[in-house]
Each structure stands twice: as C-alpha cells, then as structure tokens.
Design a protein around this motif. Structure first.
Motif, PDB file in Angstrom:
ATOM      1  N   ASP A 129       0.823  -1.206   0.000  1.00  0.00           N
ATOM      2  CA  ASP A 129       0.000   0.000   0.000  1.00  0.00           C
ATOM      3  C   ASP A 129       0.857   1.256   0.000  1.00  0.00           C
ATOM      4  OD1 ASP A 129      -2.636   1.311   0.254  1.00  0.00           O
ATOM      5  OD2 ASP A 129      -1.880   1.930   2.213  1.00  0.00           O
ATOM      6  N   VAL A 130       1.928   1.262   0.808  1.00  0.00           N
ATOM      7  CA  VAL A 130       2.792   2.440   0.904  1.00  0.00           C
ATOM      8  C   VAL A 130       3.637   2.619  -0.354  1.00  0.00           C
ATOM      9  CG1 VAL A 130       4.743   3.461   2.141  1.00  0.00           C
ATOM     10  CG2 VAL A 130       2.880   2.397   3.418  1.00  0.00           C
ATOM     11  N   MET A 131       4.194   1.505  -0.895  1.00  0.00           N
ATOM     12  CA  MET A 131       5.149   1.611  -1.995  1.00  0.00           C
ATOM     13  C   MET A 131       4.493   1.590  -3.369  1.00  0.00           C
ATOM     14  SD  MET A 131       8.388  -0.642  -0.622  1.00  0.00           S
ATOM     15  CE  MET A 131       9.526   0.130  -1.789  1.00  0.00           C
ATOM     16  N   GLY A 132       3.257   1.109  -3.445  1.00  0.00           N
ATOM     17  CA  GLY A 132       2.559   1.130  -4.715  1.00  0.00           C
ATOM     18  C   GLY A 132       2.761  -0.130  -5.541  1.00  0.00           C
ATOM     19  N   PRO A 133       2.032  -0.239  -6.650  1.00  0.00           N
ATOM     20  CA  PRO A 133       2.003  -1.491  -7.433  1.00  0.00           C
ATOM     21  C   PRO A 133       3.298  -1.795  -8.170  1.00  0.00           C
ATOM     22  CG  PRO A 133       0.744   0.234  -8.528  1.00  0.00           C
ATOM     23  CD  PRO A 133       1.102   0.776  -7.171  1.00  0.00           C
ATOM     24  N   SER A 134       4.132  -0.802  -8.427  1.00  0.00           N
ATOM     25  CA  SER A 134       5.345  -1.051  -9.219  1.00  0.00           C
ATOM     26  C   SER A 134       6.533  -1.494  -8.371  1.00  0.00           C
ATOM     27  CB  SER A 134       5.718   0.208 -10.012  1.00  0.00           C
ATOM     28  OG  SER A 134       6.048   1.273  -9.123  1.00  0.00           O
ATOM     29  N   ALA A 135       6.436  -1.376  -7.059  1.00  0.00           N
ATOM     30  CA  ALA A 135       7.552  -1.743  -6.190  1.00  0.00           C
ATOM     31  C   ALA A 135       7.747  -3.257  -6.164  1.00  0.00           C
ATOM     32  CB  ALA A 135       7.304  -1.234  -4.776  1.00  0.00           C
ATOM     33  N   ARG A 136       8.978  -3.664  -5.925  1.00  0.00           N
ATOM     34  CA  ARG A 136       9.276  -5.077  -5.718  1.00  0.00           C
ATOM     35  C   ARG A 136       9.254  -5.377  -4.216  1.00  0.00           C
ATOM     36  NH1 ARG A 136      14.250  -6.861  -9.768  1.00  0.00           N
ATOM     37  NH2 ARG A 136      13.255  -6.263 -11.741  1.00  0.00           N
ATOM     38  N   ILE A 137       8.622  -6.487  -3.863  1.00  0.00           N
ATOM     39  CA  ILE A 137       8.549  -6.899  -2.457  1.00  0.00           C
ATOM     40  C   ILE A 137       9.052  -8.332  -2.348  1.00  0.00           C
ATOM     41  CG2 ILE A 137       7.058  -7.335  -0.479  1.00  0.00           C
ATOM     42  CD1 ILE A 137       5.168  -5.196  -1.496  1.00  0.00           C
ATOM     43  N   ARG A 138       9.989  -8.528  -1.448  1.00  0.00           N
ATOM     44  CA  ARG A 138      10.491  -9.868  -1.147  1.00  0.00           C
ATOM     45  C   ARG A 138      10.280 -10.126   0.346  1.00  0.00           C
ATOM     46  NH1 ARG A 138      16.669  -7.772  -2.282  1.00  0.00           N
ATOM     47  NH2 ARG A 138      15.753  -7.570  -4.365  1.00  0.00           N
ATOM     48  N   VAL A 139      10.090 -11.365   0.733  1.00  0.00           N
ATOM     49  CA  VAL A 139       9.910 -11.692   2.151  1.00  0.00           C
ATOM     50  C   VAL A 139      11.057 -12.578   2.608  1.00  0.00           C
ATOM     51  CG1 VAL A 139       7.399 -11.437   2.106  1.00  0.00           C
ATOM     52  CG2 VAL A 139       8.418 -13.687   1.645  1.00  0.00           C
ATOM     53  N   ASP A 140      11.384 -12.468   3.887  1.00  0.00           N
ATOM     54  CA  ASP A 140      12.494 -13.232   4.469  1.00  0.00           C
ATOM     55  C   ASP A 140      12.004 -13.925   5.730  1.00  0.00           C
ATOM     56  OD1 ASP A 140      14.860 -14.277   5.377  1.00  0.00           O
ATOM     57  OD2 ASP A 140      15.833 -12.347   5.742  1.00  0.00           O
ATOM     58  N   ALA A 141      11.982 -15.266   5.697  1.00  0.00           N
ATOM     59  CA  ALA A 141      11.487 -16.039   6.833  1.00  0.00           C
ATOM     60  C   ALA A 141      12.599 -16.563   7.731  1.00  0.00           C
ATOM     61  CB  ALA A 141      10.654 -17.218   6.327  1.00  0.00           C
ATOM     62  N   ASN A 142      13.862 -16.396   7.319  1.00  0.00           N
ATOM     63  CA  ASN A 142      14.989 -16.904   8.119  1.00  0.00           C
ATOM     64  C   ASN A 142      14.801 -18.364   8.522  1.00  0.00           C
ATOM     65  OD1 ASN A 142      15.059 -13.663   9.286  1.00  0.00           O
ATOM     66  ND2 ASN A 142      16.920 -14.569   8.458  1.00  0.00           N
ATOM     67  N   GLY A 143      14.254 -19.168   7.602  1.00  0.00           N
ATOM     68  CA  GLY A 143      14.080 -20.585   7.875  1.00  0.00           C
ATOM     69  C   GLY A 143      13.005 -20.904   8.887  1.00  0.00           C
ATOM     70  N   GLY A 144      12.083 -19.975   9.115  1.00  0.00           N
ATOM     71  CA  GLY A 144      11.117 -20.115  10.198  1.00  0.00           C
ATOM     72  C   GLY A 144       9.884 -20.955   9.905  1.00  0.00           C
ATOM     73  N   TRP A 145       9.677 -21.360   8.659  1.00  0.00           N
ATOM     74  CA  TRP A 145       8.491 -22.145   8.318  1.00  0.00           C
ATOM     75  C   TRP A 145       8.861 -23.607   8.058  1.00  0.00           C
ATOM     76  CZ3 TRP A 145       7.393 -17.887   4.292  1.00  0.00           C
ATOM     77  CH2 TRP A 145       6.579 -16.874   4.850  1.00  0.00           C
ATOM     78  N   SER A 146       7.954 -24.500   8.356  1.00  0.00           N
ATOM     79  CA  SER A 146       8.034 -25.861   7.840  1.00  0.00           C
ATOM     80  C   SER A 146       7.666 -25.806   6.366  1.00  0.00           C
ATOM     81  CB  SER A 146       7.062 -26.772   8.583  1.00  0.00           C
ATOM     82  OG  SER A 146       5.712 -26.360   8.312  1.00  0.00           O
ATOM     83  N   GLU A 147       7.860 -26.919   5.643  1.00  0.00           N
ATOM     84  CA  GLU A 147       7.475 -26.918   4.240  1.00  0.00           C
ATOM     85  C   GLU A 147       5.976 -26.666   4.084  1.00  0.00           C
ATOM     86  OE1 GLU A 147       7.012 -29.986   0.510  1.00  0.00           O
ATOM     87  OE2 GLU A 147       8.529 -30.434   2.028  1.00  0.00           O
ATOM     88  N   THR A 148       5.163 -27.333   4.900  1.00  0.00           N
ATOM     89  CA  THR A 148       3.710 -27.131   4.833  1.00  0.00           C
ATOM     90  C   THR A 148       3.344 -25.703   5.191  1.00  0.00           C
ATOM     91  OG1 THR A 148       3.292 -29.445   5.381  1.00  0.00           O
ATOM     92  CG2 THR A 148       1.479 -27.901   5.731  1.00  0.00           C
ATOM     93  N   GLY A 149       3.981 -25.196   6.250  1.00  0.00           N
ATOM     94  CA  GLY A 149       3.705 -23.816   6.662  1.00  0.00           C
ATOM     95  C   GLY A 149       4.102 -22.819   5.603  1.00  0.00           C
ATOM     96  N   ALA A 150       5.214 -23.078   4.900  1.00  0.00           N
ATOM     97  CA  ALA A 150       5.659 -22.180   3.842  1.00  0.00           C
ATOM     98  C   ALA A 150       4.674 -22.164   2.682  1.00  0.00           C
ATOM     99  CB  ALA A 150       7.046 -22.593   3.357  1.00  0.00           C
ATOM    100  N   VAL A 151       4.180 -23.341   2.303  1.00  0.00           N
ATOM    101  CA  VAL A 151       3.194 -23.396   1.212  1.00  0.00           C
ATOM    102  C   VAL A 151       1.952 -22.605   1.590  1.00  0.00           C
ATOM    103  CG1 VAL A 151       1.645 -24.919  -0.079  1.00  0.00           C
ATOM    104  CG2 VAL A 151       4.031 -25.592   0.288  1.00  0.00           C
ATOM    105  N   GLU A 152       1.468 -22.800   2.802  1.00  0.00           N
ATOM    106  CA  GLU A 152       0.260 -22.095   3.234  1.00  0.00           C
ATOM    107  C   GLU A 152       0.483 -20.592   3.300  1.00  0.00           C
ATOM    108  OE1 GLU A 152      -0.602 -23.966   6.939  1.00  0.00           O
ATOM    109  OE2 GLU A 152      -1.450 -25.789   6.019  1.00  0.00           O
ATOM    110  N   ALA A 153       1.617 -20.168   3.860  1.00  0.00           N
ATOM    111  CA  ALA A 153       1.886 -18.738   3.992  1.00  0.00           C
ATOM    112  C   ALA A 153       2.105 -18.090   2.626  1.00  0.00           C
ATOM    113  CB  ALA A 153       3.106 -18.526   4.886  1.00  0.00           C
ATOM    114  N   LEU A 154       2.892 -18.730   1.778  1.00  0.00           N
ATOM    115  CA  LEU A 154       3.185 -18.132   0.478  1.00  0.00           C
ATOM    116  C   LEU A 154       1.976 -18.130  -0.441  1.00  0.00           C
ATOM    117  CD1 LEU A 154       6.810 -19.478  -0.050  1.00  0.00           C
ATOM    118  CD2 LEU A 154       6.097 -17.157   0.575  1.00  0.00           C
ATOM    119  N   ALA A 155       1.060 -19.059  -0.252  1.00  0.00           N
ATOM    120  CA  ALA A 155      -0.190 -19.026  -1.017  1.00  0.00           C
ATOM    121  C   ALA A 155      -0.940 -17.730  -0.747  1.00  0.00           C
ATOM    122  CB  ALA A 155      -1.052 -20.233  -0.660  1.00  0.00           C
ATOM    123  N   ARG A 156      -0.885 -17.248   0.492  1.00  0.00           N
ATOM    124  CA  ARG A 156      -1.557 -15.996   0.838  1.00  0.00           C
ATOM    125  C   ARG A 156      -0.717 -14.777   0.446  1.00  0.00           C
ATOM    126  NH1 ARG A 156      -3.534 -16.180   6.939  1.00  0.00           N
ATOM    127  NH2 ARG A 156      -4.442 -14.187   6.228  1.00  0.00           N
TER     128      ARG A 156
END
Length: 334
Positions: A129-156
């Motif tokens: 919302d702050v950076m607008g539609p053209s900005a690039r956004i990456r997320v960093d989990a630092n290994g904090g998700w299980s494989e199942t948790g990562a699939v569920e979180a990244l789906a959202r």
C-alpha cells in the motif's frame, strides 16, 4: 589468501562498539561489533553472539581482507539497495520505509517467533500500500516455516506479487521440496537461499539439489568479498548481496561485493544502517535515491568513544577475536 596480521597489531587498533537499534531486528536491540584499522582501511568483525568460533572465524577473515588486502576491482560505482522492514506491526510500516530514501524494493521480515501468518500478511499488505504497485517486495522467513507452513503462507502472500521468498525453510532438502510443492500448487513465488549458503559447509549444495532460484550472499559470513565471489561463480545462480546488520564499515564490504559481481539484477539488502539510531562512520552509508556508492568509511573518533561497549563486553569481544585469529592461523577454511 590474505596474510594474517599479528594478534597484537589487530587488537591495538580494535574498537568494540554497541549501536542501539531503532527497531528490534533479528532479536537484537543493540548491535555489537569490533572495527579495526589496517594498511588498506577499516575492517569489521561482528558475528552474532551465538555463533561458534569456527563459524565466527570466517567473519574475521572478511574483516581482515578489508583492512589488510582490499577488495577486487569494481565493475560499477553504485548499487541499488532495498528497504528492510522488520517484523513491526502494519501501522509502523510507513515510518520504517520513510528511512530508506528512494528505494523501490523492500525486504519484509516474516515468520517471526510469536507472530502469525495474519501478522505477516498485514505487514506485506501495508508495504504494498505504501510503496505502490510497481515496487518489488520480497519476504524473508529466516528458515522459520516448515514446508507445509511455507506453502500455506506463500499461497496468501503471493497475492502481493512477491519478487521471491528468502530462506522460507531451514534445510536445503526442505527448500528443494518446497520449490516442487509451490509449482504443483500453482504458487508463483521464487525461492532464495540465504542461511543455506552462508552457514553451510558446502554452499554449492543448494545449486546441486535444485533448492533455490537465487542465492543471497553476504561478504562477512562467507569470509570476505573474494570468497563470496567464488561461491556465486560456483553456484551459477543469480545473486543478491545482503548485509548481516553491519555498521557502515561492514556495509562497505557488501557494496564492494555487489560492485564486483559480473551481473547484478536485483536490489541489494545493504541499507540496514538506517535501522541504527546512530552509526559510527563520519559519513554513514545510508541509501540516497535508492542506491549506495562504493566507499571506504572512516569511523568518527567521537562516535567510537560514545558508542564504546561496556567493559565486560569489550573483554568478551577481544577474547573472541583472538580465539578466531588463532583458528585462522591454524588453517580453518576461509
């Protein structure tokens, strides 16, 4: 290989500093570091406190490279950098982003202990919302998700058009399996490896197992700029250069790494000096118009005095530095 200085010479110029953070980041409220001067300028030694000496020794090798050998030739004078958004509530996102002048990419911390995926979604939504539609956004989990948790979180989170997810799971095997699971579920998010590179005995294993689309490299944990360049070359994957919550002295090595890469297609995570209340350099390396220039920062004498760590921490860090130098002298791989 960089010739090693004598311990007495290294310690004679060493300063142990403690930099307060604006926002708690990676569980850190105050960032401690050692900086020292050599014939080529200043180097930094700042492995996180929990790292064992054999791992921390690589950080010292990187600092010694900066101070006693210098860096390879640059192929560019400036590098693009991303804003870094810690695991703050969504209503604090705008204030954090305001500290990163001109950045059009943001890295957002997710999977913070004690928080939920809802918190992550709210934070990423606020960044978009702050950076607008053209900005690039990456997320960093630092290994904090299980494989199942990562699939569920990244789906959202994929709804916010992610550039990639950095170290969503802890192990190389999980990353490789996750990439397959994301493809099977139609979740279009690339996977970047960070800890699986900088903390691994064999960083190239990520590429061999097809566990990542990109690699995130950091000069200090890999033993310096030259060592990091060798890792990138061996992996054969696109590289993103990032920091390890360094002072400006350490950030300069990251800039040197990014400036020396043959190809640089992604903004680098080197703007983290903006997360400190105060830096120790005369001219702190904070992004201007979304970029950082190659530099050799010089600490300010007053800042070194005012930011000096407590006596017990001075002793702790100087002992640690000496132990790690002994390991390098004994031939711990650099």
């Amino acid at each position: 290989m960089t010739p090693l200085p004598a311990a007495a010479d290294l310690l004679a110029s060493a300063h142990v500093v403690a930099l307060p953070m604006r926002v708690r980041f990676r569980g850190v409220d105050v960032r401690e570091a050692v900086v020292f001067e050599g014939p080529c300028g200043w180097g930094e030694f700042a492995p996180f406190a929990e790292y064992p000496d054999d791992e921390a020794a690589r950080w010292l090798a990187g600092g010694i490279e900066a101070a006693y050998a210098g860096w390879p030739a640059a192929v560019r004078d400036t590098v693009p950098v991303n804003a870094t958004v810690p695991a703050v509530p969504a209503d604090r996102v705008a204030d954090v982003l305001a500290r990163f002048d001109g950045c059009t990419t943001a890295k957002v911390k997710v999977a913070e202990r004690g928080q939920s995926v809802d918190d992550d979604v709210d934070r990423v939504a606020a960044v978009r919302d702050v950076m607008g539609p053209s900005a690039r956004i990456r997320v960093d989990a630092n290994g904090g998700w299980s494989e199942t948790g990562a699939v569920e979180a990244l789906a959202r989170l994929a709804a916010y058009d992610l550039e990639y997810a950095e170290q969503p799971c802890a192990t190389v095997e999980e990353l490789a399996s996750l990439r397959i699971a994301l493809a099977r579920n139609g979740i279009n998010v690339l996977v970047a490896a960070d800890e699986s590179i900088r903390k691994a005995e064999d960083p190239v294993r990520v590429a061999r197992l097809g566990a990542a689309d990109l690699v995130v490299v950091k000069a200090a944990p890999l033993g310096g700029v030259r060592a990091a360049l060798e890792v990138v070359d061996a992996c054969g994957l696109p590289a993103v250069v990032s920091s390890a919550l360094d002072t400006s002295v350490g950030i300069a090595a990251g800039i040197a790494l990014a400036a020396a890469l043959p190809e640089l297609d992604h903004a680098c995570g080197l703007g983290t000096v903006s997360l400190f209340e105060r830096d120790l350099a005369v001219d702190p390396l904070r992004p201007v118009a979304g970029r950082l220039a190659t530099a050799h920062p010089v600490p300010d004498a007053t800042a070194l005095d005012e930011l000096a760590a407590a006596p017990d921490r001075q002793h702790w860090w100087r002992d640690r530095l000496a132990r790690c130098l002994d390991l390098l002298t004994e031939g711990v791989p650099r």
